[in-house]
Design a protein around this motif. Structure first.
Motif, PDB file in Angstrom:
ATOM      1  N   UNK A 181       4.263  -2.645  -8.119  1.00 20.97           N
ATOM      2  CA  UNK A 181       3.108  -3.276  -7.505  1.00 20.97           C
ATOM      3  C   UNK A 181       2.792  -2.677  -6.143  1.00 20.97           C
ATOM      4  N   UNK A 182       3.844  -2.377  -5.380  1.00 16.35           N
ATOM      5  CA  UNK A 182       3.665  -1.766  -4.058  1.00 16.35           C
ATOM      6  C   UNK A 182       3.069  -0.371  -4.167  1.00 16.35           C
ATOM      7  N   UNK A 183       3.589   0.419  -5.116  1.00 15.35           N
ATOM      8  CA  UNK A 183       3.065   1.774  -5.310  1.00 15.35           C
ATOM      9  C   UNK A 183       1.594   1.735  -5.682  1.00 15.35           C
ATOM     10  N   UNK A 184       1.253   0.886  -6.641  1.00 13.99           N
ATOM     11  CA  UNK A 184      -0.136   0.804  -7.106  1.00 13.99           C
ATOM     12  C   UNK A 184      -1.068   0.314  -6.002  1.00 13.99           C
ATOM     13  N   UNK A 185      -0.628  -0.692  -5.251  1.00 12.83           N
ATOM     14  CA  UNK A 185      -1.472  -1.248  -4.193  1.00 12.83           C
ATOM     15  C   UNK A 185      -1.782  -0.206  -3.122  1.00 12.83           C
ATOM     16  N   UNK A 186      -0.741   0.427  -2.581  1.00  9.60           N
ATOM     17  CA  UNK A 186      -0.952   1.388  -1.499  1.00  9.60           C
ATOM     18  C   UNK A 186      -1.617   2.672  -1.986  1.00  9.60           C
ATOM     19  N   UNK A 187      -1.313   3.080  -3.213  1.00 12.75           N
ATOM     20  CA  UNK A 187      -1.949   4.284  -3.757  1.00 12.75           C
ATOM     21  C   UNK A 187      -3.439   4.034  -3.994  1.00 12.75           C
TER      22      UNK A 187
END
Length: 210
Positions: free
Chosen positions: A84-90
């Motif tokens: 979720x963190x990767x997708x959000x910041x990306x």
């Protein structure tokens, strides 16, 4: 002046080529947060293991199967937070740089990353239910390292070296049964934090200047 203009033009052309052929929406902040999630997860896992009084001193611990659901749930939560963190910041970075997040480079990157990672995840679950707890940590580090190396062809090249570091830790961990959680914490926690800081300072800030 002409030389400076030529250099700037080359930089712009290079940046455009990378955007069209590589996944460049990765964020160093997400790597740091993933590392923190991993350290918190390792701390909770350690407490769960200690409370069960089943800390192994070898490569096999059949009696661990009764705490397997707790460890699997914890791993699932950490993985969900990480993804979720990767997708959000990306996605946020792609929006700021006016890029399309769902493009061919992104598909290639995620496919080449998740294929070996998913294989390793199923393999580790099988190890857990068969009581081979001592080799789960090195297996996770090895499969994760291979996933990073495999995906680095379609994103930032320096991710290759993070993958190599994970592979090295995985191999080293295999020689120290009973220390898996320590190596896991270093690989998924500390290395991610270090890489995230490095990525932000040496790459992400330069990209913002362009």
């Amino acid at each position: 002046m002409k030389n400076n203009e030529a250099i700037e033009t080359v930089k712009e052309i290079r940046a455009m080529m990378e955007k069209s052929s590589r996944f460049t929406s990765f964020s160093g902040t997400s790597a740091v947060l993933i590392g923190l999630f991993a350290l918190v997860g390792a701390f909770i896992a350690r407490n769960t293991i200690v409370s069960a009084a089943q800390i192994p001193d070898g490569y096999s611990a059949p009696d661990w199967t009764f705490i397997a659901p707790k460890l699997i749930l914890l791993a699932f939560i950490v993985l969900t937070l990480a993804l979720g963190t990767i997708l959000f910041f990306s996605f946020r970075k792609a929006k700021k740089t006016q890029q399309t997040f769902f493009n061919k480079p992104a598909y290639r990157t995620f496919l080449n990353f998740f294929l070996p990672l998913s294989t390793g995840g199923v393999f580790c679950i099988a190890l857990l239910f068969n009581g081979n707890v001592g080799i789960i940590a090195p297996a996770m580090l090895l499969f994760y390292g291979l996933s990073l190396i495999n995906a680095s062809k379609y994103t930032y090249d320096n991710i290759f070296w993070l993958g190599c570091a994970e592979l090295f830790l995985g191999l080293l961990c295999a020689f120290f049964p009973g220390k898996g959680l320590l190596f896991w914490s270093i690989g998924f926690g500390v290395l991610h934090i270090i890489y995230g800081i490095y990525f932000y300072l040496s790459i992400e800030r330069k990209e913002k200047r362009w």
